[in-house]
Design an enzyme around this catalytic site. Sequence first.
Site, PDB file in Angstrom:
ATOM      1  N   ASP A   1      21.641  67.375  57.059  1.00 13.51           N
ATOM      2  CA  ASP A   1      22.988  67.025  56.618  1.00 13.51           C
ATOM      3  C   ASP A   1      23.572  66.022  57.606  1.00 13.51           C
ATOM      4  OD1 ASP A   1      25.598  66.872  55.836  1.00 13.51           O
ATOM      5  OD2 ASP A   1      26.035  68.997  55.965  1.00 13.51           O
TER       6      ASP A   1
ATOM      7  N   ASP B   1      24.685  77.334  56.571  1.00  8.10           N
ATOM      8  CA  ASP B   1      24.937  76.040  57.194  1.00  8.10           C
ATOM      9  C   ASP B   1      25.366  76.276  58.636  1.00  8.10           C
ATOM     10  OD1 ASP B   1      25.651  73.510  57.966  1.00  8.10           O
ATOM     11  OD2 ASP B   1      27.236  73.240  56.467  1.00  8.10           O
TER      12      ASP B   1
ATOM     13  N   LYS C   1      26.334  63.507  51.213  1.00 10.64           N
ATOM     14  CA  LYS C   1      27.796  63.464  51.118  1.00 10.64           C
ATOM     15  C   LYS C   1      28.193  61.988  51.005  1.00 10.64           C
ATOM     16  CE  LYS C   1      29.012  67.646  53.710  1.00 10.64           C
ATOM     17  NZ  LYS C   1      27.788  68.211  54.273  1.00 10.64           N
TER      18      LYS C   1
ATOM     19  N   GLU D   1      21.143  74.553  56.597  1.00 10.01           N
ATOM     20  CA  GLU D   1      21.546  73.171  56.874  1.00 10.01           C
ATOM     21  C   GLU D   1      21.677  72.966  58.384  1.00 10.01           C
ATOM     22  OE1 GLU D   1      24.961  71.691  54.725  1.00 10.01           O
ATOM     23  OE2 GLU D   1      24.566  73.060  53.058  1.00 10.01           O
TER      24      GLU D   1
ATOM     25  N   LYS E   1      28.836  79.394  56.043  1.00 13.32           N
ATOM     26  CA  LYS E   1      28.851  78.661  57.302  1.00 13.32           C
ATOM     27  C   LYS E   1      28.676  79.665  58.433  1.00 13.32           C
ATOM     28  CE  LYS E   1      31.337  74.472  56.076  1.00 13.32           C
ATOM     29  NZ  LYS E   1      30.329  73.554  56.596  1.00 13.32           N
TER      30      LYS E   1
END
Length: 346
Positions: free
Chosen positions: A234, A183, A261, A209, A153
Amino acid sequence: MLKADYQYYPLIFKQASGTSRGVLTQKDSWFIRIWDDKNPNVIGIGECSIIKGLSSDDREGYEDKIKEICESIDDYWYYLEDGLIEWPSIYFGLETAFLDFQSKGSKVLFPSDFTAGKAQIAINGLVWMGDSGFMKEQIQQKLEDGFDCLKLKIGAINFDEEIKLLQAIRKDFGSDKIELRVDANGAFLPANALGKLKILSEFQIHSIEQPIKAGQWNDMADLCLSSPLPIALDEELIGVSDLSLKNELLNTIKPQYIILKPSLLGGIKGSKEWIDLAEERKIPWWITSALESNVGLNAIAQWTYTLNNPMPQGLGTGQIYSNNIVSPLYMSKGFLAYDTSAKWEI
């Protein structure tokens, strides 16, 4: 006669976990339980959980909606059709509670070689945002744990510091040894995103992402067209429930990947719609948990295995909570596996 109730169960992070949206210390979750009053010992359990500031149903009245469903469980067909379009994570909880109920409360929702303990699911190792020392520590631990695909991240600390981290990884591990995903959680601005993507692409990164915030379709389309680094959508998919709008989004942006997700996208049903649309356009995809407890993760993992997607999936979140539900799920050398001899805590 069908009966249902629910229980609030806040999940506590073992250590504060950073994203570009802030630091997470707790996650709100509710468990829906379904049973037949003629056989009250057979209970199906599903998890409804939200991520503050991200879930489209993170709003007032959430628990009231769960309570309404439990009190009106005889009308479950209405909720499983169109009655929960605006409550995707509650749909996921109800959908998986029924799957568990149908499997006699065994928590084996999708019997397979995975649930038989004969096969595993390749997963990426998740590295949370923080200062460079903290991130280095996580990276080293993931490598020692046997992961060959890492997801970092980025976007919370200084970009130059993040680049130094990537340089350090690539100095010791080439792209043939470690697959790197990053991400950004929408942290970049449209004006400077392409420049940052060009720099990131020097490190043989698999994909990034959500480089910019969701809802900027034209800017994201331009990035997907121009970026030397593959882009995965995402957050862009969250809150898009209408089938025609899903079509329009993919046709406009033309992403290199999409990430699913289930508890943010209307459960397995909503995620399958995205998969079908993506495959029509030859857009690869993978599935990620949204920080559920092991109850939600179990449902997602079992379904994911049945889809035969060989890419590393984002299902390595089972060890982040101090009060997670004990389950047969475990991680082993970069894989998620199912121990048939282990018992559920519930």
